[in-house]
Each structure stands twice: as C-alpha cells, then as structure tokens.
Design a protein around this motif. Structure first.
Motif, PDB file in Angstrom:
ATOM      1  N   GLY A 140      35.646  36.893  38.898  1.00 17.29           N
ATOM      2  CA  GLY A 140      35.314  37.860  39.933  1.00 17.29           C
ATOM      3  C   GLY A 140      36.176  37.720  41.162  1.00 17.29           C
ATOM      4  O   GLY A 140      35.721  37.986  42.287  1.00 17.29           O
ATOM      5  N   GLY A 141      37.435  37.323  40.981  1.00 15.19           N
ATOM      6  CA  GLY A 141      38.393  37.345  42.083  1.00 15.19           C
ATOM      7  C   GLY A 141      39.038  38.716  42.177  1.00 15.19           C
ATOM      8  O   GLY A 141      38.645  39.667  41.492  1.00 15.19           O
ATOM      9  N   ILE A 142      40.073  38.837  42.991  1.00 10.36           N
ATOM     10  CA  ILE A 142      40.684  40.138  43.227  1.00 10.36           C
ATOM     11  C   ILE A 142      41.274  40.724  41.947  1.00 10.36           C
ATOM     12  O   ILE A 142      41.160  41.925  41.687  1.00 10.36           O
ATOM     13  CB  ILE A 142      41.747  40.042  44.353  1.00 10.36           C
ATOM     14  CG1 ILE A 142      42.296  41.416  44.716  1.00 10.36           C
ATOM     15  CG2 ILE A 142      42.868  39.081  43.983  1.00 10.36           C
ATOM     16  CD1 ILE A 142      41.282  42.337  45.326  1.00 10.36           C
ATOM     17  N   VAL A 143      41.878  39.900  41.090  1.00 10.27           N
ATOM     18  CA  VAL A 143      42.472  40.403  39.853  1.00 10.27           C
ATOM     19  C   VAL A 143      41.376  40.823  38.869  1.00 10.27           C
ATOM     20  O   VAL A 143      41.446  41.890  38.245  1.00 10.27           O
ATOM     21  CB  VAL A 143      43.400  39.342  39.218  1.00 10.27           C
ATOM     22  CG1 VAL A 143      43.901  39.804  37.860  1.00 10.27           C
ATOM     23  CG2 VAL A 143      44.579  39.056  40.149  1.00 10.27           C
ATOM     24  N   GLY A 144      40.339  40.003  38.713  1.00 11.83           N
ATOM     25  CA  GLY A 144      39.248  40.347  37.820  1.00 11.83           C
ATOM     26  C   GLY A 144      38.519  41.603  38.255  1.00 11.83           C
ATOM     27  O   GLY A 144      38.162  42.458  37.431  1.00 11.83           O
ATOM     28  N   LEU A 145      38.290  41.753  39.562  1.00 14.28           N
ATOM     29  CA  LEU A 145      37.587  42.928  40.068  1.00 14.28           C
ATOM     30  C   LEU A 145      38.398  44.201  39.868  1.00 14.28           C
ATOM     31  O   LEU A 145      37.843  45.254  39.509  1.00 14.28           O
ATOM     32  CB  LEU A 145      37.260  42.736  41.551  1.00 14.28           C
ATOM     33  CG  LEU A 145      36.191  41.680  41.858  1.00 14.28           C
ATOM     34  CD1 LEU A 145      36.146  41.395  43.352  1.00 14.28           C
ATOM     35  CD2 LEU A 145      34.825  42.116  41.354  1.00 14.28           C
ATOM     36  N   ALA A 146      39.706  44.122  40.096  1.00 19.50           N
ATOM     37  CA  ALA A 146      40.548  45.292  39.861  1.00 19.50           C
ATOM     38  C   ALA A 146      40.517  45.685  38.389  1.00 19.50           C
ATOM     39  O   ALA A 146      40.468  46.872  38.039  1.00 19.50           O
ATOM     40  CB  ALA A 146      41.983  45.017  40.308  1.00 19.50           C
TER      41      ALA A 146
END
Length: 453
Positions: free
Chosen positions: A32-38
């Motif tokens: 759920g970091g920026i890459v996962g959320l995108a």
C-alpha cells in the motif's frame, strides 16, 4: 516478514485454479505504498475487483518517513555507468559508497554482479532512457488524473516552481546541453534552458551569487510534493472505485499450484485468494517473490533526507536546486527546506552516518547566504530504496503465470508510480500498454529473458 523463505505449495490444501483468467477478474495487490496504490487505482478503473494488502496500520506509512519527494526527468543519470562511477568515487566527496558489511552479504554479490554487467556507458545511457520514457508517460497519466479529479492536485502539496541544476564548472553548460539526458528530454519537448548566472539569480533569488557563477540548467515544470499525503489521497480515489483494503496484514507464504499463485497466506492464517497477484512491496518484494520461486535482482540503497528550518525572516526557496551532483534541495511548507542525497550500500541498515549528514548539510549551505538554514532545528531521516541491477524498474509478469511485479524504482517511486501502475494494469487486463512494457520486464535478467530493444 516471517515464516517460510522458499516456494510454497497449495496442493495439500486441495486448491485448484482455472487456466484461463476471466476479464475482469480479482486482483490481489500486495503493498500500500505509492506504487501499489497507483496499481490498485488503474486496475480498478479497468473494472477489476481489487484487494490491497498492507502490512502497516495504514497505507503510505513507510512513505511518511520520507515526507517530501521530488520529480524531474532532467536529473536522471545512472550510477551504473563506469565513467561516472569512477569520477564520483575519486572525488573528494563521495555521494556513492559501498559499506564493508555489504561485501559480506551474498544478496549484494548476486545483485552486484548484474549491476557490474550494466556499467558500460552505452548500457547506462539505454537504461536511463527507459526510465525517462516511463517518467514522461507517468507525467502524462498524472496530468490526466488532475483533469479528472482537480481536487487531487491540491492534495499533492506541491511547492517548487521549477528546477535549477547548478553548474559546478564553466564548461558544464555546454556539456549538459550535449548530454544524452538533455537531448532525450528535448526529444519529448520537455522544456529546458541553459541560463546565465544573472538569469538564474532572477529565477531563484535566495541563492548565493558564487553558487550561480557558472550558470545553471532550468526546467520550469520540475516540481515536488508530499508523498505521504499523495498516498492518502490516492487511497481515497481507490476506495471510490471499489478497491478493498486490508491493513495490518503481513504475508507469510505464497501458495502455488502448477506455476500459478492461488492464494497468499497472511500472519493470522487467512488465505487470500485471487486470479492475479501483484507484488509492489518495495524492499520486501524480493523476499515475498522468493516464496513463489521467483528471484528478483533487487538491493536496498540507503539515502538521507534532512528537513531544516529556514532562519526567521529568510525568504522562501522557490525552486528545486540540484547542487553539483552532491545535494538536492527542495522547498517545503512551514518554512522548511528539504535536503536529500547520498547512496550508501549497507544492506538492510537504517543506522545514520553522522559524517554523511554533515557532508550533505555542508553542500547545501554553500548554496545559501550565511545563516539561511537554522541547523538547530534539523531533522534527519534515512530511507532504503529498492534498486534493480540496472536501475530500471521491474514491471510485469513473472515466470509464475499470474504473478506480477511492480518495484525497483529506487528514489523515483513517486515520479514513476502512475506510469508504472497504468502499464501493469494494461498488461493484466490483456490490453496493449501505451509504451513498451517489455523494457521493464522482470525476466530481462534471467536465463529465459527475451532480448530487449
């Protein structure tokens, strides 16, 4: 992550799985970091049922340790370039260092051999072109988001109004304009200009005159933002599109049948099933991928971030400032200045190096009048960034049929996240991505990897 460190098997559990995936289908995104959320957002936009697993209590928690972030394609040069690495190692101040403890780490050797094979100037140039192409695409996707959701732009907390790259010598202006990175940016009509010392002083009046004496390279669209706030805003967009979140959920095993993942097992024993699985876990991606029998050439590179108050009454910094390859200086809200730099290979080690902090602060202070920075209020953070063996992100399908990777962005996670997520969502959806995703394939280092253009 605890538990098994090898490939799991779900045969004994009685799982079975179809050979043909429906479209749309259920996708489990781990991270759920920026890459996962995108990745979650773009998958949901394409109609998939998306579940996001996050080991922390909330999304973007790790990102909050590196509170501000920076993005500008013009600065992308590679550490995996023998000529540049030689120059940087033999300068008085070394922004790139390998700590002795890394030499005792087998994972470093495995990654390092591949890193060395990518150190020719030609390969480094090609690899950074791939990264910049992803950056240009990511910026286009971000602008699309702004047009669809105008409030989202406000949540990014952007402050900087362009980027100044200061020249350290009189001949650097001509060299910069002839460099491949600048030519590549101009090919994409990315606005760049070599500016005189006087023009640079008009653009950023807070800097010392002697810091500008050789001129600078200026990009009016380079900016910055707050990655933690961006994660929270992006999570809200994901929820509006039906993404389900499970926080405090740490993966302990990956269950595989006939070269397909059927479920991940989390710490409380739950099995979370899906049709496709995405690993976007930053530095933890390699360990989780190993549970499914997938080996990834990733290694953590330590970077430093200093948050320093401006002295009372000092004029605010307007632009990002790149100081001679040694420090990246960026304005923040609340009268703060962010200073980042350094690349230490020390393994999974968050220990702060006082000499590194002092060196970084020293380079930043050379750019400002005496007393501009209030050192007494300085806060220091250390972050480990997952870097692939050629500094190009790992995005795409693995040899496990329904297991996908989105990681290896290094310090450019914010910058590349929207493009990375959109690319992977296209591939999982069976659509042709807008740019060639094979350039970023996790298979490119392996025996079965295809030759890349």
């Amino acid at each position: 992550m605890k538990g098994r460190t090898h490939r799991g098997s779900a045969v004994a559990r009685g799982f079975d799985t179809p050979r043909v995936l429906p479209q749309p289908h259920r996708v489990v995104v781990c991270g759920g970091g920026i890459v996962g959320l995108a990745t979650c957002y773009y998958l949901a936009r394409k109609g998939h049922e998306v579940v996001c697993l996050e080991r922390e209590a909330s999304v973007g928690v790790t990102a909050s340790q590196n509170d501000g972030t920076y993005f500008d394609a013009t600065l992308y040069s590679s550490w995996a370039d023998m000529s540049l690495l030689y120059q940087k190692h033999h300068s008085k101040h070394k922004p790139f260092r390998v700590h002795p403890r890394a030499w005792l780490d087998p994972s470093f050797w495995s990654w390092g051999v591949k890193f060395m094979l990518n150190m020719s100037s030609k390969k480094a140039k090609d690899n950074m072109r791939k990264t910049r192409e992803l950056d240009f695409y990511s910026q286009r996707k971000l602008q699309e988001l702004f047009r669809m959701f105008p409030d989202f732009e406000d949540e990014l907390d952007s402050v900087a109004e362009g980027t100044l790259e200061l020249f350290a010598a009189a001949n650097m202006g001509d060299e910069a304009m002839e460099s491949d990175r600048v030519k590549h940016c101009l090919e994409y009509r990315y606005p760049l200009d070599a500016v005189t010392p006087a023009d640079a002083a008009d653009i950023e009046p807070t800097l010392r005159g002697d810091a500008l004496r050789h001129g600078a390279l200026f990009s009016p669209i380079g900016t910055n933002g707050n990655v933690h706030k961006t994660c929270l805003a992006l999570a809200q967009l994901c929820k509006r599109h039906g993404v389900m979140f499970r926080c405090n959920t740490e993966i302990e095993d990956v269950l595989v049948v006939d070269d397909r993942v059927v479920a991940v097992q989390v710490r409380n024993g739950d099995l979370i099933e899906g049709d496709s699985f995405v690993l976007a876990l930053g530095n933890h991606t390699a360990a989780v991928a190993k549970l499914a029998g997938v080996k990834l050439p990733l290694y953590p590179i330590k970077g430093y971030v200093l948050h320093v108050p401006r002295a009372p009454g000092a004029a605010p910094l307007k632009c990002n400032v790149y100081a001679g390859g040694q420090a990246l200086i960026s304005p923040e809200r609340d009268d703060m200045v962010r200073i980042s730099g350094g690349a230490d290979i020390t393994g999974h080690n968050f220990k702060k190096d006082a000499k590194r902090v002092a060196s970084l602060l020293k380079h930043a202070k050379k750019c400002f009048p005496d007393g501009y920075l209030d050192e007494a209020g300085m806060q220091t953070q250390v972050c480990l960034r997952p870097v692939s063996a050629d500094e190009v992100p790992l995005i795409g399908q693995t040899l496990v049929e329904n297991l996908f990777i989105n990681t290896g962005h290094g310090s450019r996670g914010w910058t590349l996240s929207f493009g990375s997520g959109a690319l992977l969502a296209d591939q999982i959806s069976g659509r042709a991505p807008e740019i060639n995703i094979e350039k970023y394939s996790p298979l490119r280092f392996g025996f079965f990897a295809q030759q890349q253009a």
